[in-house]
Design a protein around this motif. Structure first.
Motif, PDB file in Angstrom:
ATOM      1  N   SER A 126      11.108   4.447  -8.227  1.00 32.91           N
ATOM      2  CA  SER A 126      12.132   3.978  -7.304  1.00 32.91           C
ATOM      3  C   SER A 126      13.100   3.070  -8.061  1.00 32.91           C
ATOM      4  CB  SER A 126      11.489   3.235  -6.118  1.00 32.91           C
ATOM      5  OG  SER A 126      10.820   2.065  -6.570  1.00 32.91           O
ATOM      6  N   TYR A 192      10.623   6.030  -1.503  1.00 33.36           N
ATOM      7  CA  TYR A 192      11.694   5.054  -1.549  1.00 33.36           C
ATOM      8  C   TYR A 192      11.151   3.681  -1.172  1.00 33.36           C
ATOM      9  CZ  TYR A 192      11.756   6.130   3.487  1.00 33.36           C
ATOM     10  OH  TYR A 192      11.401   6.357   4.797  1.00 33.36           O
ATOM     11  N   GLU A 193      11.903   2.665  -1.555  1.00 27.52           N
ATOM     12  CA  GLU A 193      11.526   1.291  -1.252  1.00 27.52           C
ATOM     13  C   GLU A 193      12.054   0.887   0.123  1.00 27.52           C
ATOM     14  OE1 GLU A 193      12.652  -1.464  -4.297  1.00 27.52           O
ATOM     15  OE2 GLU A 193      12.035  -0.142  -5.930  1.00 27.52           O
ATOM     16  N   THR A 194      11.311   0.009   0.801  1.00 24.89           N
ATOM     17  CA  THR A 194      11.754  -0.596   2.047  1.00 24.89           C
ATOM     18  C   THR A 194      11.697  -2.111   1.872  1.00 24.89           C
ATOM     19  OG1 THR A 194       9.575  -0.829   3.099  1.00 24.89           O
ATOM     20  CG2 THR A 194      10.656   1.337   3.249  1.00 24.89           C
ATOM     21  N   THR A 196       9.732  -4.098   3.125  1.00 26.61           N
ATOM     22  CA  THR A 196       8.346  -4.581   3.170  1.00 26.61           C
ATOM     23  C   THR A 196       7.379  -3.785   2.307  1.00 26.61           C
ATOM     24  OG1 THR A 196       7.924  -3.220   5.141  1.00 26.61           O
ATOM     25  CG2 THR A 196       8.650  -5.501   5.488  1.00 26.61           C
ATOM     26  N   VAL A 199       7.574   3.873   0.982  1.00 26.19           N
ATOM     27  CA  VAL A 199       7.259   5.082   1.742  1.00 26.19           C
ATOM     28  C   VAL A 199       7.113   6.213   0.738  1.00 26.19           C
ATOM     29  CG1 VAL A 199       8.060   6.745   3.449  1.00 26.19           C
ATOM     30  CG2 VAL A 199       8.450   4.297   3.815  1.00 26.19           C
TER      31      VAL A 199
END
Length: 208
Positions: A126, A192-194, A196, A199
């Protein structure tokens, strides 16, 4: 990794013939152009460089001395820099690499312990991290040296399920995330990054 000829009736590998390489490089999994080099990859050795005009073999490519044994067949390309992002999983250790798109030289590397000789075929990269799944699929060089199959399913190696090792590409800090289930995907769909966490889209099946 050391290649041996077929085992004798006692199970012991025969000596390699004079001049034989330590491992046969089949270079049959992935291909691409990086830093003006046409490279063919497989995860059991170094990439093989070929002449673009003729496709004749030029020889092993070690990123100008940056790697010495092998690298994954499934590299990633950094969309911002064009750099090559890849890794090598050897025994219980995994090494992260980043190579410069202009020079082809390794500009970042970091090694950490996986805790077991997991067979890591693919990874997730990511914007700021690289994610690796430690599955029950193990690659045992010691068994190969004994003339036995080297790939086996060993749930005892990850008794709490397949964890993810998440490497921060900026700090080299490794964080572990438990999944609680036995997973062994060879490839990933997307990630992908969120704000928190992460995913990850992957496939899975239930086993009786």
């Amino acid at each position: 990794m050391r290649r041996s000829t077929p085992a004798t009736s006692t199970g012991a590998p025969r000596p390699l013939p004079p001049g034989a390489p330590p491992a046969k490089n089949v270079a049959n999994t992935n291909v691409g152009i990086f830093a003006d080099h046409l490279l063919v990859y497989f995860e059991g050795g170094l990439p093989t460089e070929m002449y673009p005009g003729t496709l004749d073999t030029k020889g092993a490519f070690d990123f100008h001395g940056g790697i010495d044994i092998l690298c994954t067949a499934h590299h990633k390309i950094d969309p911002k820099t064009g750099g090559l992002l890849f890794f090598a999983a050897i025994g219980p250790n995994l090494t992260w690499y980043q190579a410069d798109a202009r020079t082809g030289q390794v500009v970042d590397t970091f090694t950490f312990s996986m805790g077991c000789p997991a067979m890591v075929h693919d990874c997730i990269v990511s914007e700021h991290h690289a994610l690796y799944l430690m599955s029950p699929t193990q690659f045992r060089i010691d068994r190969v040296m004994e003339g036995r199959p080297g790939v086996l399913w060993d749930t005892d190696a990850v008794p709490d399920g397949s964890p993810f090792a998440v490497l921060d590409r900026r700090t080299h800090e490794v964080t572990w995330y438990d999944t609680g289930v036995m997973l062994a995907p060879t490839h990933f769909f997307n990630a992908y990054e969120t704000p928190t966490g992460f995913v990850v889209d992957l496939h899975g099946i239930e086993r009786e």
